[in-house]
Design an enzyme around this catalytic site. Structure first.
Site, PDB file in Angstrom:
ATOM      1  N   ASP A  45      16.014  11.116  -9.203  1.00 50.96           N
ATOM      2  CA  ASP A  45      17.453  11.419  -9.185  1.00 50.96           C
ATOM      3  C   ASP A  45      18.067  11.269  -7.796  1.00 50.96           C
ATOM      4  OD1 ASP A  45      17.519  11.893 -11.898  1.00 50.96           O
ATOM      5  OD2 ASP A  45      17.254  14.063 -11.711  1.00 50.96           O
ATOM      6  N   LYS A  95      -4.413  10.460   5.702  1.00 54.13           N
ATOM      7  CA  LYS A  95      -4.010   9.507   6.744  1.00 54.13           C
ATOM      8  C   LYS A  95      -3.042  10.239   7.671  1.00 54.13           C
ATOM      9  CE  LYS A  95      -4.114   6.868   2.608  1.00 54.13           C
ATOM     10  NZ  LYS A  95      -5.372   6.253   2.729  1.00 54.13           N
ATOM     11  N   ASP A 125      -0.706  16.117  20.608  1.00 58.30           N
ATOM     12  CA  ASP A 125      -0.304  17.226  21.492  1.00 58.30           C
ATOM     13  C   ASP A 125       0.396  18.360  20.758  1.00 58.30           C
ATOM     14  OD1 ASP A 125      -1.305  15.855  23.676  1.00 58.30           O
ATOM     15  OD2 ASP A 125       0.629  15.003  24.257  1.00 58.30           O
ATOM     16  N   LYS A 150       3.162   4.372  -1.259  1.00 57.47           N
ATOM     17  CA  LYS A 150       3.231   5.253  -2.434  1.00 57.47           C
ATOM     18  C   LYS A 150       4.498   6.090  -2.289  1.00 57.47           C
ATOM     19  CE  LYS A 150      -1.395   4.737  -1.493  1.00 57.47           C
ATOM     20  NZ  LYS A 150      -1.986   4.428  -0.177  1.00 57.47           N
ATOM     21  N   HIS A 202       0.817  -1.212   0.000  1.00 64.07           N
ATOM     22  CA  HIS A 202       0.000   0.000   0.000  1.00 64.07           C
ATOM     23  C   HIS A 202       0.854   1.267   0.000  1.00 64.07           C
ATOM     24  CE1 HIS A 202      -3.348   2.563   1.861  1.00 64.07           C
ATOM     25  NE2 HIS A 202      -3.909   2.022   0.810  1.00 64.07           N
ATOM     26  N   HIS A 238      -9.542  11.250   2.220  1.00 65.56           N
ATOM     27  CA  HIS A 238      -8.678  10.077   2.098  1.00 65.56           C
ATOM     28  C   HIS A 238      -7.356  10.263   2.838  1.00 65.56           C
ATOM     29  CE1 HIS A 238      -6.219   7.056  -0.295  1.00 65.56           C
ATOM     30  NE2 HIS A 238      -7.302   6.360  -0.046  1.00 65.56           N
TER      31      HIS A 238
END
Length: 395
Positions: A148, A315, A320, A143, A141, A313
């Site tokens: 370079d 995440k 704190d 990404k 999952h 979507h």
């Protein structure tokens, strides 16, 4: 006869999953950085992200290494493939790794044209013996893109029209994606090359050309890749550190019982807990799967916001106002136990303040989820909640 066959199929699934997971846990190792330094930008809108990302791909001079969970068969995916082919033909070394099931829509003909252009291509997480069912559930999952060896990308966006607001059924796509420069890009490169070695069978980790000598940036952070059961402990540690406030942003909220207990304990000790989730779901049963957990947390004093200005979507965790976590992992059992993920823990006050402003804007664009709504009699929803509870591992 059919019932007997079904019984044996279920038994096979259970043993396949149990033994496959046991084997996975026996071979997995922890890989994470100490505190390192880089420079960060954050994108919350797909069109701006891909304009920047495609520009950097087109500007590549030496090598492009890309790992995505989902690549679709649509206009933006074709544009992405065309850029990679153009760069490969010009002499830039291009490697593309995509998840076998997540990118199921990528056709064999498209893969063939990539390879003919010189793009080195591989699928991650093929279904394989002896644990067919378990291996079918393990998804890469992550990404990650490294250009370079100097520019890295990490976050929640995949490649497809919905991510640039061109799918009317989804609307505006809200996500968080990091652009990273500085010395810490070397670790992203290491992580990609590790996955490439596992799935493509090519060990090129020792090539110094992939690891240029980069200067430190300003933002203190560390990268934490996870698989098998590692993410559960990471989330527990973060939640237990909270003393004043905790904000969770996730499209899928399906925690395990240990995580739920930690969140309830945080509320009990006075932590202000806010959770941002989508108003509408993009997959069957995922929303109903979240309701039993959200119901308990709201009863204990948590605030739950359903994002209405498109599909949420992102995440993230913010603890704190001192630690923020942005990456690829959802706040669900699939990410905790099944997926390969990578998250970034950031400790920089200026960046955390920037993220907090984004989160506050997202909460302003949401509506509160209340017990009155959750407890209103709804037989269809109740039935879906029961089904979701049975398959919560796989949502």
């Amino acid at each position: 006869m059919l019932s007997v066959l079904l019984f044996f199929v279920i038994i096979w699934f259970v043993f396949d999953f149990y033994l496959g997971r046991k084997k996975h846990l026996s071979i997995v190792s922890r890989r994470e950085t100490a505190i390192i330094h880089g420079d960060f930008d954050i994108f919350t809108h797909g069109k701006k992200l891909f304009a920047d990302y495609f520009h950097e791909l087109q500007s590549a001079k030496k090598h492009i290494h890309v790992l995505f969970y989902i690549v679709k068969d649509d206009a933006i995916s074709q544009e992405f493939f065309n850029i990679l082919k153009e760069k490969a033909r010009s002499g830039v070394e291009v490697r593309l790794l995509i998840d076998r099931l997540g990118s199921l829509k990528v056709k064999k003909a498209a893969i063939q044209t990539l390879r003919e252009a010189g793009v080195r291509f591989a699928f991650s997480n093929n279904i394989k013996l002896p644990f067919l069912f378990y291996s079918s559930q393990i998804r890469n999952h992550r990404k990650i893109s490294i250009i370079d060896g100097e520019i890295g990308y990490l976050g929640g966006f995949n490649v497809g029209k919905e991510y640039i607001d061109e799918d009317p059924s989804v609307g505006i796509w809200r996500d968080y994606h990091l652009k990273i420069t500085g010395r810490s890009v070397n670790f992203l490169q290491t992580e990609f090359l590790s996955d490439w070695h596992e799935y493509a069978g090519e060990d090129i980790m020792g090539n110094p050309a992939y690891f240029p000598d980069l200067a430190d940036g300003q933002v203190r952070h560390r990268f934490v890749p996870t698989e098998a059961q590692q993410l559960e402990q990471n989330y527990l540690t973060l939640i237990q550190q909270a003393r004043d406030s905790l904000i969770i942003g996730t499209p899928y909220f399906v925690p395990c019982q240990k995580i739920l207990a930690a969140l309830l304990a945080a509320l009990k000790r006075g932590v202000h807990l806010s959770i941002i989730v989508p108003f509408a779901a993009d997959h069957a049963f995922v929303q109903e799967g979240s309701f039993p957990y959200l119901r308990k947390l709201i009863q204990a004093g948590a605030n739950v916001y359903q994002y209405k200005k498109g599909f949420y979507h992102a995440k993230t965790l913010l603890i704190d106002d001192k630690i923020c976590d942005i990456g690829t992992a959802n706040f669900d059992k699939r990410s905790m136990y099944l997926n390969k993920e990578i998250n970034c823990y950031i400790y920089d006050p200026a960046f955390i303040q920037r993220l907090k402003e984004i989160l506050e804007k997202d909460m302003d664009d949401s509506v509160p989820l209340t017990l009155a709504v959750l407890n209103k009699p709804n037989p269809i929803r109740s039935f879906k909640e029961c089904i979701a509870s049975l398959v919560s591992y796989f949502l």
